[in-house]
Design a protein around this motif. Structure first.
Motif, mmCIF file in Angstrom:
data_model
loop_
_atom_site.group_PDB
_atom_site.id
_atom_site.type_symbol
_atom_site.label_atom_id
_atom_site.label_comp_id
_atom_site.label_asym_id
_atom_site.label_seq_id
_atom_site.Cartn_x
_atom_site.Cartn_y
_atom_site.Cartn_z
ATOM 1 N N GLU A 117 0.821 -1.208 0.000
ATOM 2 C CA GLU A 117 0.000 0.000 0.000
ATOM 3 C C GLU A 117 0.857 1.261 0.000
ATOM 4 O O GLU A 117 1.994 1.255 0.482
ATOM 5 N N GLU B 291 2.000 4.704 1.355
ATOM 6 C CA GLU B 291 2.040 5.359 2.660
ATOM 7 C C GLU B 291 2.101 6.882 2.520
ATOM 8 O O GLU B 291 1.630 7.607 3.386
ATOM 9 N N LYS C 69 1.195 14.279 0.885
ATOM 10 C CA LYS C 69 0.193 13.657 1.759
ATOM 11 C C LYS C 69 0.740 12.348 2.344
ATOM 12 O O LYS C 69 1.316 11.536 1.618
ATOM 13 N N ARG D 97 -0.475 9.007 4.834
ATOM 14 C CA ARG D 97 -1.646 8.311 5.382
ATOM 15 C C ARG D 97 -1.843 8.669 6.847
ATOM 16 O O ARG D 97 -0.881 8.754 7.620
ATOM 17 N N ASN D 98 -3.102 8.851 7.234
ATOM 18 C CA ASN D 98 -3.401 9.201 8.629
ATOM 19 C C ASN D 98 -2.951 8.119 9.602
ATOM 20 O O ASN D 98 -2.568 8.410 10.741
ATOM 21 N N ASP D 99 -2.979 6.850 9.148
ATOM 22 C CA ASP D 99 -2.599 5.754 10.038
ATOM 23 C C ASP D 99 -1.173 5.264 9.795
ATOM 24 O O ASP D 99 -0.802 4.175 10.214
ATOM 25 N N CYS D 100 -0.370 6.100 9.135
ATOM 26 C CA CYS D 100 1.013 5.710 8.838
ATOM 27 C C CYS D 100 1.810 5.544 10.136
ATOM 28 O O CYS D 100 1.758 6.399 11.021
#
Length: 318
Positions: free
Chosen positions: A33, A35, A59, A61-64
């Motif tokens: 995926e 990141e 940008k 990912r918020n959950d990185c």
């Protein structure tokens, strides 16, 4: 929804180059995926003086789970491209900016915001407390020459004369970024003395709001020092087109040159509000922060993706 997420045509216009996209991707090897992503713009294709770049749409990912991945993406980009200058315009002052300074060792700052009010003093868009309108320099008698296309511009202004300027923007960039923009209609004005070539070009955009209109200077090409001489010509243009005010965000031009042109530096404590957001309209002062590897050259609102539309709409006919 972000315009670059729901308007494929505009996304490709901004970032497609041949069969490639001007994006750097960070992929998780374990999950496959993405990141993080970062778009970028090249200001020229010439190699003689080194290419200047600006970043856009960084940008993560918020959950990185990878610490400081956004900073690492910028570092890898700089390592890969070795740009003469890199402009990170529109940094978040609370999250990204401190790390850009500490980890990347970049120079960080805030664009100065300046405005020139109309004579009448009636404002439907801005909230302007300053009552006196500064006088302007009369050292040179200059006129504005409108350029509707690249051919007209090249009659009196030659972009390649300014390859040493940082950043250097070649005619291919100017054509795509301004003359061919699919949504915004940019108005370019050559700044010249009679019988001489234009040493500077103002890139402007007209904005309508609350049954009034303003002119925004979003970029300056050529010799930016010439801006000190534009005051009288700018006043004539404002009166002719009934602009409420003209504004400019910038880094690199001396305060004294902008003041000589009659601009006022916006200071929040004066109670003055010169808005930046119009899609939708927000009556607030907005600061634009940036980071650059070396404190040199110029930065304007249109660098990176700071002068990007939020909505898809057909461009106004010329």
């Amino acid at each position: 929804t972000h315009i670059l997420a729901n308007q494929r045509e505009f996304f490709l216009y901004e970032f497609q180059k041949g069969e490639n996209l001007n994006f750097l991707l960070a992929e998780n090897k374990q999950t496959g995926e993405l990141e993080a992503i970062m778009g970028f713009f090249a200001y020229s294709s010439e190699k003689e003086t080194g290419v200047d770049y600006s970043g856009a749409l960084l940008k993560v990912r918020n959950d990185c789970q990878i610490p400081l991945l956004g900073i690492e993406v910028v570092r890898r980009f700089l390592q890969e491209k070795s740009p003469r200058q890199y402009i990170g315009n529109g940094s978040n002052p609370k999250t990204a900016l401190p790390w850009q300074k500490q980890v990347l060792k970049h120079y960080t700052g805030k664009l100065g915001h300046y405005y020139r009010p109309q004579k009448q003093g009636e404002y439907k868009i801005a909230c302007i407390k300053q009552t006196n309108r500064p006088s302007v320099s009369t050292e040179k008698k200059i006129t504005f020459v409108p350029y509707n296309n690249l051919t007209q511009m090249e009659v009196s202004f030659t972009p390649s004369d300014f390859q040493e300027r940082i950043p250097y923007k070649d005619k291919t960039y100017i054509q795509k970024r301004y003359f061919s923009h699919p949504i915004y209609r940019y108005l370019l004005y050559g700044v010249k003395e009679s019988g001489k070539k234009a040493e500077m070009v103002l890139v402007t955009r007209e904005v309508e709001q609350n049954k009034a209109k303003i002119l925004r200077i979003v970029d300056v090409l050529g010799d930016c020092r010439e801006i000190r001489h534009i005051g009288s010509a700018l006043d004539e243009l404002m009166e002719k087109e009934t602009y409420e005010y003209v504004d400019i965000y910038q880094y690199g031009i001396k305060d004294e040159d902008l003041l000589a042109a009659g601009f006022i530096k916006k200071e929040n404590e004066q109670g003055t509000i010169i808005p930046n957001y119009f899609e939708p309209f927000v009556l607030e002062n907005i600061d634009i922060y940036f980071h650059i590897p070396q404190p040199r050259g110029y930065i304007f609102k249109a660098d990176g993706d700071q002068d990007r539309p939020n909505y898809w709409k057909e461009r106004k006919s010329d």
